[in-house]
Design a protein around this motif. Sequence first.
Motif, short mmCIF file in Angstrom:
data_model
loop_
_atom_site.label_atom_id
_atom_site.label_comp_id
_atom_site.label_asym_id
_atom_site.label_seq_id
_atom_site.Cartn_x
_atom_site.Cartn_y
_atom_site.Cartn_z
N LEU A 26 -13.51 45.97 102.09
CA LEU A 26 -13.32 45.49 100.93
C LEU A 26 -14.59 45.48 100.07
O LEU A 26 -15.22 46.02 100.91
CB LEU A 26 -12.51 43.81 100.82
N THR A 27 -14.20 45.84 99.28
CA THR A 27 -15.19 46.90 98.16
C THR A 27 -16.27 44.73 98.09
O THR A 27 -15.44 44.17 97.72
CB THR A 27 -14.83 47.15 97.17
N ARG A 28 -17.03 44.71 97.12
CA ARG A 28 -18.05 44.16 96.89
C ARG A 28 -17.47 43.10 95.62
O ARG A 28 -17.15 41.94 95.39
CB ARG A 28 -19.24 43.93 96.30
N PRO A 29 -16.99 43.77 94.44
CA PRO A 29 -16.08 43.53 93.66
C PRO A 29 -14.65 42.61 93.92
O PRO A 29 -14.50 42.08 93.27
CB PRO A 29 -16.01 44.61 92.48
N ARG A 30 -14.37 43.93 95.14
CA ARG A 30 -12.99 43.33 94.95
C ARG A 30 -13.15 41.56 95.87
O ARG A 30 -12.61 40.75 96.26
CB ARG A 30 -11.85 43.93 96.14
N LEU A 31 -13.93 41.47 96.49
CA LEU A 31 -14.69 40.06 97.86
C LEU A 31 -14.89 38.73 96.77
O LEU A 31 -14.39 38.74 96.72
CB LEU A 31 -15.84 41.14 98.77
N ALA A 32 -15.65 39.57 96.06
CA ALA A 32 -16.03 38.18 94.52
C ALA A 32 -14.70 37.97 94.11
O ALA A 32 -14.64 36.95 94.34
CB ALA A 32 -16.92 39.00 93.67
N ARG A 33 -13.37 38.82 93.85
CA ARG A 33 -12.61 38.65 92.95
C ARG A 33 -11.81 37.11 93.42
O ARG A 33 -11.18 36.31 93.43
CB ARG A 33 -11.29 39.41 92.81
N LEU A 34 -11.79 38.03 95.13
CA LEU A 34 -10.75 36.65 96.28
C LEU A 34 -11.48 35.07 96.08
O LEU A 34 -10.66 34.18 96.13
CB LEU A 34 -11.00 37.21 97.72
N ALA A 35 -13.27 36.00 96.16
CA ALA A 35 -14.01 34.35 96.89
C ALA A 35 -13.61 33.29 95.68
O ALA A 35 -13.43 32.32 95.11
CB ALA A 35 -15.80 34.49 96.91
N GLN A 36 -13.68 33.84 94.25
CA GLN A 36 -13.24 33.40 93.07
C GLN A 36 -11.62 32.88 92.89
O GLN A 36 -11.41 31.43 92.78
CB GLN A 36 -13.16 34.35 91.89
N ARG A 37 -10.49 33.17 93.69
CA ARG A 37 -9.50 32.73 93.13
C ARG A 37 -9.11 31.75 94.52
O ARG A 37 -8.78 30.89 94.38
CB ARG A 37 -8.50 33.94 93.99
N ALA A 38 -9.70 31.90 95.53
CA ALA A 38 -10.82 30.44 96.11
C ALA A 38 -10.78 29.23 95.51
O ALA A 38 -10.28 28.43 96.44
CB ALA A 38 -10.77 31.06 97.90
N GLU A 39 -11.88 30.06 94.80
CA GLU A 39 -11.93 28.68 94.02
C GLU A 39 -11.14 27.87 92.71
O GLU A 39 -10.95 26.80 92.92
CB GLU A 39 -13.47 28.61 93.42
N ASN A 40 -10.69 28.63 92.50
CA ASN A 40 -9.07 29.26 91.91
C ASN A 40 -8.44 27.75 91.73
O ASN A 40 -7.43 26.83 91.55
CB ASN A 40 -8.98 30.57 90.67
N ASP A 41 -7.43 28.97 93.02
CA ASP A 41 -6.50 28.41 93.04
C ASP A 41 -6.54 27.15 94.34
O ASP A 41 -5.59 26.71 95.16
CB ASP A 41 -5.17 29.52 93.97
N PHE A 42 -6.90 27.26 95.42
CA PHE A 42 -7.26 26.52 97.02
C PHE A 42 -8.51 25.14 96.33
O PHE A 42 -7.93 24.35 96.47
CB PHE A 42 -7.73 27.11 98.23
N VAL A 43 -9.23 25.22 95.78
CA VAL A 43 -10.28 24.04 95.59
C VAL A 43 -9.64 23.15 94.20
O VAL A 43 -9.68 22.33 94.20
CB VAL A 43 -11.69 24.76 95.65
#
Length: 380
Positions: free
Chosen positions: A144-161
């Motif tokens: 995964l690229t760095r921007p893609r990792l950032a998007r997935l990390a954002q989804r973790a905070e949005n959807d999971f947290v």
Amino acid sequence: MGVREGFAQLYGTAPEGVWAAPGRVNLIGEYTDFNEGFVMPFALPHTALAAVSRRTDGVLRLHSADIGGPIVELRVDELEPRTDTGWAAYPAGVVHVLREAGHPVTGADLHLSSTVPTGAGLSSSAALEVVTALALNDLYGLGLTRPRLARLAQRAENDFVGVPCGVMDQTASACATEGHALHLDCRDLSLRQIPFDLAAHGLVLLVVDTRVKHALGDGAYAERRAGCEEGARQLGIRHLRDLAYEDLPAALGRLTDERVRRYVRHVVSDDHRVGRVVALLDAGEVRAIGPVLTEGHRSLRDDLRISCPELDLVVGTANASGALGARMTGGGFGGSAIVLAEAADADTITKAIEEAFAAAGFTTPRVFPAAPSAGARRLS
């Protein structure tokens, strides 16, 4: 004890590696990221560290050196969004979204430690998410690229947290480079590294942690996001990013809700301020960004209404004591402010802020210089 040694003591074997991801300071552009606008953060030297190894049995084990307590043990196929509001939700959320995206993460052991101040508006949660995502990306060879990792990390905070944050914090942590600020377009994640060598200009950027703790999950952030979305809907545009600055006065005249009008005015004008700061830095006019920072604080205070007495006191005192400019940074309702100053004036300004806090009966703030630092990386 370092995280590598702590991992070995906890789990009885050495980790496969150690990773770091920094917190961030946002120079300008606040509450613009989820409006698909522009931001300009840079990474702090303060980092979240993770010692990590893979597992193949579907078990996720998490431990924090800072919080202590027992190891949190979970099963990766049983992770449920919004069931845990504690610190473990951030790394667990990353595992959840990676698996949801089809990546074969079959478990992990993590031992975490962080020097990013929590509750200070410096993205301690994003640092936890990004360091977890980068470690798992490397260990599992996800590519995964760095921007893609950032998007997935954002989804973790949005959807999971359950915090509806934009993508700025995670992108800054994942993609920043030393000696630069990150000019990020939050629509397409295109980015440009802007040289921001303060020392070369005889300047310093002070971070003032007011020690007033904020909690963005309390609804205030979500309410402002909803207000921005309502403003875009009423104006017939997809996001407030699509409203040109020169069209702002006419657009405000079409909005009947005073609260929505304030939010729209802040977001569109702050997007414009990001562009002004970029132009000034490109021209080498670093000192000239100071008044733009102060202007941004007034907008956050009066239009978005996310400041607090402590943050206002930092900005007012710093500017009265010779600073070039100052503003609150981050989600607001506490947290930190930034102060741009001549390096020779830093001690005088710091003393004035500390004395002002003492006179007001506030807790002594933590003041430290922030040098633009490297983004997430593998240490060993």
